[in-house]
Design a protein around this motif. Structure first.
Motif, PDB file in Angstrom:
ATOM      1  N   ILE A  42       0.836  -1.080  -0.115  1.00 53.24           N
ATOM      2  CA  ILE A  42       0.158   0.290  -0.030  1.00 53.24           C
ATOM      3  C   ILE A  42       0.832   1.198  -0.066  1.00 53.24           C
ATOM      4  O   ILE A  42       0.799   2.167  -0.632  1.00 53.24           O
ATOM      5  CB  ILE A  42      -0.947  -0.301   1.086  1.00 53.24           C
ATOM      6  CG1 ILE A  42      -2.066  -1.451   0.982  1.00 53.24           C
ATOM      7  CG2 ILE A  42      -1.852   1.212   1.044  1.00 53.24           C
ATOM      8  CD1 ILE A  42      -2.798  -1.352   2.280  1.00 53.24           C
ATOM      9  N   PHE A  43       2.065   1.125   0.754  1.00 50.03           N
ATOM     10  CA  PHE A  43       2.831   2.470   1.036  1.00 50.03           C
ATOM     11  C   PHE A  43       3.561   2.700  -0.382  1.00 50.03           C
ATOM     12  O   PHE A  43       3.606   3.658  -0.981  1.00 50.03           O
ATOM     13  CB  PHE A  43       3.761   2.036   2.064  1.00 50.03           C
ATOM     14  CG  PHE A  43       5.100   3.092   2.036  1.00 50.03           C
ATOM     15  CD1 PHE A  43       4.798   4.335   2.706  1.00 50.03           C
ATOM     16  CD2 PHE A  43       6.323   2.749   1.657  1.00 50.03           C
ATOM     17  CE1 PHE A  43       5.836   5.162   2.640  1.00 50.03           C
ATOM     18  CE2 PHE A  43       7.076   3.739   1.614  1.00 50.03           C
ATOM     19  CZ  PHE A  43       7.047   4.859   2.050  1.00 50.03           C
ATOM     20  N   LEU A  44       3.908   1.577  -0.836  1.00 48.63           N
ATOM     21  CA  LEU A  44       4.637   1.591  -2.299  1.00 48.63           C
ATOM     22  C   LEU A  44       3.829   2.114  -3.425  1.00 48.63           C
ATOM     23  O   LEU A  44       4.214   3.008  -4.160  1.00 48.63           O
ATOM     24  CB  LEU A  44       5.132   0.189  -2.685  1.00 48.63           C
ATOM     25  CG  LEU A  44       6.108   0.041  -3.855  1.00 48.63           C
ATOM     26  CD1 LEU A  44       7.571   0.620  -3.360  1.00 48.63           C
ATOM     27  CD2 LEU A  44       6.210  -1.262  -4.214  1.00 48.63           C
ATOM     28  N   GLU A  45       2.516   1.673  -3.670  1.00 47.95           N
ATOM     29  CA  GLU A  45       1.586   2.163  -4.280  1.00 47.95           C
ATOM     30  C   GLU A  45       1.402   3.909  -4.173  1.00 47.95           C
ATOM     31  O   GLU A  45       1.299   4.367  -5.076  1.00 47.95           O
ATOM     32  CB  GLU A  45       0.226   1.355  -4.196  1.00 47.95           C
ATOM     33  CG  GLU A  45      -0.727   1.698  -5.548  1.00 47.95           C
ATOM     34  CD  GLU A  45      -1.852   0.895  -5.539  1.00 47.95           C
ATOM     35  OE1 GLU A  45      -2.251   0.322  -4.676  1.00 47.95           O
ATOM     36  OE2 GLU A  45      -2.258   0.892  -6.800  1.00 47.95           O
ATOM     37  N   GLU A  46       1.055   4.075  -3.035  1.00 49.82           N
ATOM     38  CA  GLU A  46       0.978   5.454  -2.583  1.00 49.82           C
ATOM     39  C   GLU A  46       2.227   6.438  -3.075  1.00 49.82           C
ATOM     40  O   GLU A  46       1.975   7.401  -3.691  1.00 49.82           O
ATOM     41  CB  GLU A  46       0.621   5.732  -1.287  1.00 49.82           C
ATOM     42  CG  GLU A  46       0.172   7.033  -0.929  1.00 49.82           C
ATOM     43  CD  GLU A  46      -0.223   7.231   0.364  1.00 49.82           C
ATOM     44  OE1 GLU A  46      -0.393   8.535   0.867  1.00 49.82           O
ATOM     45  OE2 GLU A  46      -0.473   6.546   1.157  1.00 49.82           O
ATOM     46  N   TYR A  47       3.453   5.901  -2.880  1.00 50.31           N
ATOM     47  CA  TYR A  47       4.523   6.557  -2.940  1.00 50.31           C
ATOM     48  C   TYR A  47       4.812   6.612  -4.453  1.00 50.31           C
ATOM     49  O   TYR A  47       5.191   7.733  -4.975  1.00 50.31           O
ATOM     50  CB  TYR A  47       5.654   5.612  -2.147  1.00 50.31           C
ATOM     51  CG  TYR A  47       7.000   6.706  -2.356  1.00 50.31           C
ATOM     52  CD1 TYR A  47       7.259   7.795  -1.531  1.00 50.31           C
ATOM     53  CD2 TYR A  47       8.233   6.143  -3.251  1.00 50.31           C
ATOM     54  CE1 TYR A  47       8.180   8.318  -1.350  1.00 50.31           C
ATOM     55  CE2 TYR A  47       9.193   7.269  -3.120  1.00 50.31           C
ATOM     56  CZ  TYR A  47       9.619   7.805  -2.166  1.00 50.31           C
ATOM     57  OH  TYR A  47      10.527   8.689  -2.141  1.00 50.31           O
ATOM     58  N   LEU A  48       4.564   5.808  -5.153  1.00 51.04           N
ATOM     59  CA  LEU A  48       4.837   5.895  -6.676  1.00 51.04           C
ATOM     60  C   LEU A  48       3.992   6.649  -7.380  1.00 51.04           C
ATOM     61  O   LEU A  48       4.147   7.492  -7.994  1.00 51.04           O
ATOM     62  CB  LEU A  48       4.539   4.390  -7.318  1.00 51.04           C
ATOM     63  CG  LEU A  48       5.801   3.393  -6.892  1.00 51.04           C
ATOM     64  CD1 LEU A  48       5.322   2.032  -7.510  1.00 51.04           C
ATOM     65  CD2 LEU A  48       6.988   4.051  -7.624  1.00 51.04           C
ATOM     66  N   ASN A  49       2.548   6.815  -6.752  1.00 51.92           N
ATOM     67  CA  ASN A  49       1.608   7.637  -7.107  1.00 51.92           C
ATOM     68  C   ASN A  49       1.909   9.126  -7.045  1.00 51.92           C
ATOM     69  O   ASN A  49       1.860  10.028  -7.963  1.00 51.92           O
ATOM     70  CB  ASN A  49       0.323   7.603  -6.214  1.00 51.92           C
ATOM     71  CG  ASN A  49      -0.654   6.861  -7.118  1.00 51.92           C
ATOM     72  OD1 ASN A  49      -0.764   6.916  -8.242  1.00 51.92           O
ATOM     73  ND2 ASN A  49      -1.745   6.288  -6.610  1.00 51.92           N
ATOM     74  N   ILE A  50       2.737   9.165  -5.762  1.00 52.79           N
ATOM     75  CA  ILE A  50       3.083  10.704  -5.239  1.00 52.79           C
ATOM     76  C   ILE A  50       4.381  10.965  -6.361  1.00 52.79           C
ATOM     77  O   ILE A  50       4.275  12.139  -6.931  1.00 52.79           O
ATOM     78  CB  ILE A  50       3.534  10.503  -4.092  1.00 52.79           C
ATOM     79  CG1 ILE A  50       2.464  10.306  -2.970  1.00 52.79           C
ATOM     80  CG2 ILE A  50       4.326  11.962  -3.730  1.00 52.79           C
ATOM     81  CD1 ILE A  50       2.871   9.997  -1.768  1.00 52.79           C
ATOM     82  N   LEU A  51       5.029   9.798  -6.458  1.00 54.67           N
ATOM     83  CA  LEU A  51       6.266  10.277  -7.530  1.00 54.67           C
ATOM     84  C   LEU A  51       5.695  10.840  -9.076  1.00 54.67           C
ATOM     85  O   LEU A  51       6.205  11.555  -9.684  1.00 54.67           O
ATOM     86  CB  LEU A  51       7.182   9.036  -7.793  1.00 54.67           C
ATOM     87  CG  LEU A  51       8.084   9.082  -6.406  1.00 54.67           C
ATOM     88  CD1 LEU A  51       9.127   7.869  -7.082  1.00 54.67           C
ATOM     89  CD2 LEU A  51       9.082  10.272  -6.342  1.00 54.67           C
ATOM     90  N   GLU A  52       4.789   9.718  -9.532  1.00 60.25           N
ATOM     91  CA  GLU A  52       4.281   9.838 -10.991  1.00 60.25           C
ATOM     92  C   GLU A  52       3.453  11.053 -11.166  1.00 60.25           C
ATOM     93  O   GLU A  52       3.789  11.983 -11.919  1.00 60.25           O
ATOM     94  CB  GLU A  52       3.444   8.626 -11.237  1.00 60.25           C
ATOM     95  CG  GLU A  52       4.299   7.494 -11.673  1.00 60.25           C
ATOM     96  CD  GLU A  52       3.056   6.398 -12.019  1.00 60.25           C
ATOM     97  OE1 GLU A  52       2.081   6.356 -12.226  1.00 60.25           O
ATOM     98  OE2 GLU A  52       3.722   5.132 -12.005  1.00 60.25           O
ATOM     99  N   LYS A  53       2.435  11.308 -10.173  1.00 55.27           N
ATOM    100  CA  LYS A  53       1.652  12.584 -10.499  1.00 55.27           C
ATOM    101  C   LYS A  53       2.133  13.662  -9.851  1.00 55.27           C
ATOM    102  O   LYS A  53       1.207  14.872  -9.659  1.00 55.27           O
ATOM    103  CB  LYS A  53       0.285  12.304  -9.771  1.00 55.27           C
ATOM    104  CG  LYS A  53      -0.236  11.179 -10.707  1.00 55.27           C
ATOM    105  CD  LYS A  53      -1.538  10.505 -10.347  1.00 55.27           C
ATOM    106  CE  LYS A  53      -2.073   9.265 -10.945  1.00 55.27           C
ATOM    107  NZ  LYS A  53      -2.935   8.323 -10.233  1.00 55.27           N
TER     108      LYS A  53
END
Ligand code: ATP
Length: 582
Positions: A42-53
């Motif tokens: 869950i953390f990874l997904e959120e973190y990648l979202n933050i990075l991407e968007k």
């Protein structure tokens, strides 16, 4: 499932149910361990979202991680605690039940079983095998089942998530198991060899300890040490060979599993470049590949341990499957006549020790068994007491076939003085009290007095409380025999069995004991085995044996007049007496 566990693992019904509960709780534990992994995703997904968007995180998510972490920790801790409590306490209870059951089984097994088994081997089954099984049940069996169930569930979820990446990750598992399965037979054989050699070493050591006197007496120390060295070398070689082979075979399975990593890297890279998976999915698989095979490896290790378990469980099953000596638990005979009717018996197949034995030892009479050494006298005594069961015919006690009486109940009616006296490493008082557990100290002392024990007991440092060493090693042969006579006097059973009872006594003590014995045997069924005329001259009936057959069966008065074994024994005795006097 319960029946399968009972049959396969030789468990009691409650033990099988506990194993099922342990598997369930261990599966839950395995699944709960996935909670932190989920949190990482869950953390990874959120973190990648933050990075991407390129968006900033809000404060709530920090709280979410904190609460989720605490929640996961509590859940894991609670399940681990329940798992531990369920597994270990139940397993130890099952082990103690198993030991008690084995000991109960031993009580009901005929002597034929013990004559084929070594005592070191039997105690190894009860103590060592049970302990090993205990260890494997707490550290391998529930884990194997739980790992298989939880890994099936996890794999299923991963296939739903992305079947292509899951396939790239899991194709190695069945191949690895196949390699393991194919090598199983070789590992099993290796285990058998190590195990059997270990038994040989234990038996050799035990034999050395038990026979120390004979080994020293015949200067056999170096021969014995050489044979022990040889067996130890053998054991070491088989152990090393077994370990190497087991290690090599297990390692081949591990190597196959390791192929999963390059497989996931290549397939993931390909799918990512083709835009068929997200970076997140690729990372998820790269993270979990590091740990996903651990339960499989653990399962294979446990399977290897399970092979040991099989060897041990088979031995316990073998003991369990032996036919037991059972029978009436309550029995009071009309009279105490012992009747042998057409009895055949052999210790070994096709080698008859007794053939067509017919005689009656009547209550109130002394029946003496005579005959050359090895003619079968002691065997008759052993059959009358059901230490062994006969092959053909019947032995009756007061018209009841003894085959239908439980040996424990049957033996209540016997006072036995064996040729080989067995004493326990405890006080004289307790050794005599074995005849009747609830006898008072005074009753024990009276029996000892009648059996002419008082004089030597009084000379011992602690009198009746003197501990006499293993099998009474601190006493002379005659003293040991008198203790066993005191025991029989104390028991005062209606049937008396005397096997060479006075063989180790000097003439003075023998006379006194004869008096005690004549008190003991009044109105009882008495079966005496003796070589010496003095012991049997008062017998009412003489049974002469030759090579397992009865050749004479009559009163001494009649037999004296015939030209048989009894008459020849009397003649020899008289000649011997004359020579001694001259
Ligand atoms: N446990 C056993 N296993 C196999 N054979 C046995 C066993 N006990 C005795 N025998 C054999 O059975 C035969 C009869 O033995 P048994 O002890 O009954 O003879 P016995 O007449 O009492 O001899 P002794 O007077 O020397 O004590 C012998 O040949 C003996 O070797």
């Amino acid at each position: 499932m319960i029946k399968f566990f009972q049959r396969y693992f030789a468990l009691s019904e409650s033990g099988a149910k506990d194993l099922r509960t342990a598997i369930f709780s261990h599966t839950l534990l395995n699944l709960s361990i996935m909670l932190p992994v989920m949190l990482a995703f869950i953390f990874l997904e959120e973190y990648l979202n933050i990075l991407e968007k390129n968006i900033s995180t809000d404060d709530n998510s920090l709280w979410f991680y904190l609460i989720f972490s605490i929640f996961s920790f509590i859940i894991m801790y609670a399940i681990a605690y329940i798992d531990y409590a369920k597994l270990y306490t139940k397993i130890y209870t099952e082990s103690s039940k198993r030991r008690i059951k084995l000991a109960e089984t031993l009580r009901e097994l005929p002597m034929s079983f013990f004559s084929k088994k070594d005592t070191a081997d039997l105690s190894a089954v009860i103590m060592e095998d049970t302990e090993q099984i205990e260890g494997l049940f707490s550290h391998a069996v529930p884990q194997i089942f739980a790992a298989i169930i939880s890994m099936t569930l996890i794999s299923f979820a991963m296939f739903l998530y992305d079947w292509r990446m899951s396939l790239a990750m899991f194709w190695v598992v069945p191949i690895s198991f196949l390699v393991f399965y194919l090598s199983k037979k070789r590992m099993e054989n290796g285990h058998y060899e190590v195990y059997n050699q270990k038994r040989i070493v234990t038996e050799t050591i035990q034999e050395g300890i038990e026979m120390i006197q004979e080994i020293k007496g015949y200067n056999q120390e170096s021969t014995y040490m050489q044979s022990l060295d040889k067996e130890l070398d053998n054991f070491e070689n088989k152990l090393i060979k077994g370990e190497l082979m087991g290690g090599a075979l297990l390692n081949s399975s591990y190597v196959v599993l390791k192929l999963g990593l390059p497989s996931i890297i290549f397939v993931g890279a390909f799918l990512f470049i083709e835009n068929k998976i997200t970076l997140f999915s690729y990372l998820v698989f790269l993270i979990i590949i590091g740990r996903i095979y651990d339960p499989f490896i653990e399962t294979m290790n446990n399977f290897a341990a399970l092979l040991y378990l099989k060897v041990r469980i088979n031995r316990i099953k073998e003991m369990d499957s032996m036919s037991r000596q059972t029978g009436l638990k309550e029995f009071s005979p009309d009279n105490f006549d012992i009747k042998f009717k057409n009895v055949d018996f052999s210790y070994q197949e096709n080698q008859k020790t007794l053939k067509n034995i017919n005689f009656t030892a009547k209550q109130g009479e002394i029946t003496a068994l005579i005959g050359t050494s090895g003619s079968g006298k002691s065997t008759i005594a052993k059959l009358a007491t059901r230490f062994w069961d006969i092959d053909k015919g019947q032995i009756l006690l007061g018209n009841q076939d003894i085959k239908e009486i439980s040996p424990e109940i049957l033996l209540k009616y016997f006072s036995i003085v064996f040729q080989d006296v067995v004493l326990f490493n405890t006080s004289i008082m307790e050794n005599i009290r074995l005849g009747r557990k609830n006898a008072t100290d005074d009753e024990v002392k009276e029996a000892a007095r009648l059996a002419q024990c008082t004089e030597f007991i009084n000379k011992l440092p602690k009198g009746y409380e003197t501990v006499i060493g293993e099998n009474g090693e601190k006493l002379s042969g005659g003293e040991r025999q008198r203790i066993s006579i005191a025991r029989a006097l104390l028991k005062d059973a209606p049937i008396i069995l005397l096997d060479e009872a006075t063989a180790n006594l000097d003439a003075r003590n023998e006379r006194k004991i004869q008096q005690a014995i004549s008190e003991l045997i009044k109105n009882k069924t008495v079966l005496i085995i003796a070589h010496r005329m003095r012991t049997i001259i008062n017998a009412d009936r003489i049974i002469s044996l030759e090579a397992g057959r009865i050749v004479e069966n009559d009163t001494p008065q009649v037999l004296r007049t015939q030209n048989g074994i009894f008459a020849s024994m009397i003649n020899k005795q008289q000649t011997f007496n004359k020579i001694s006097i001259n």
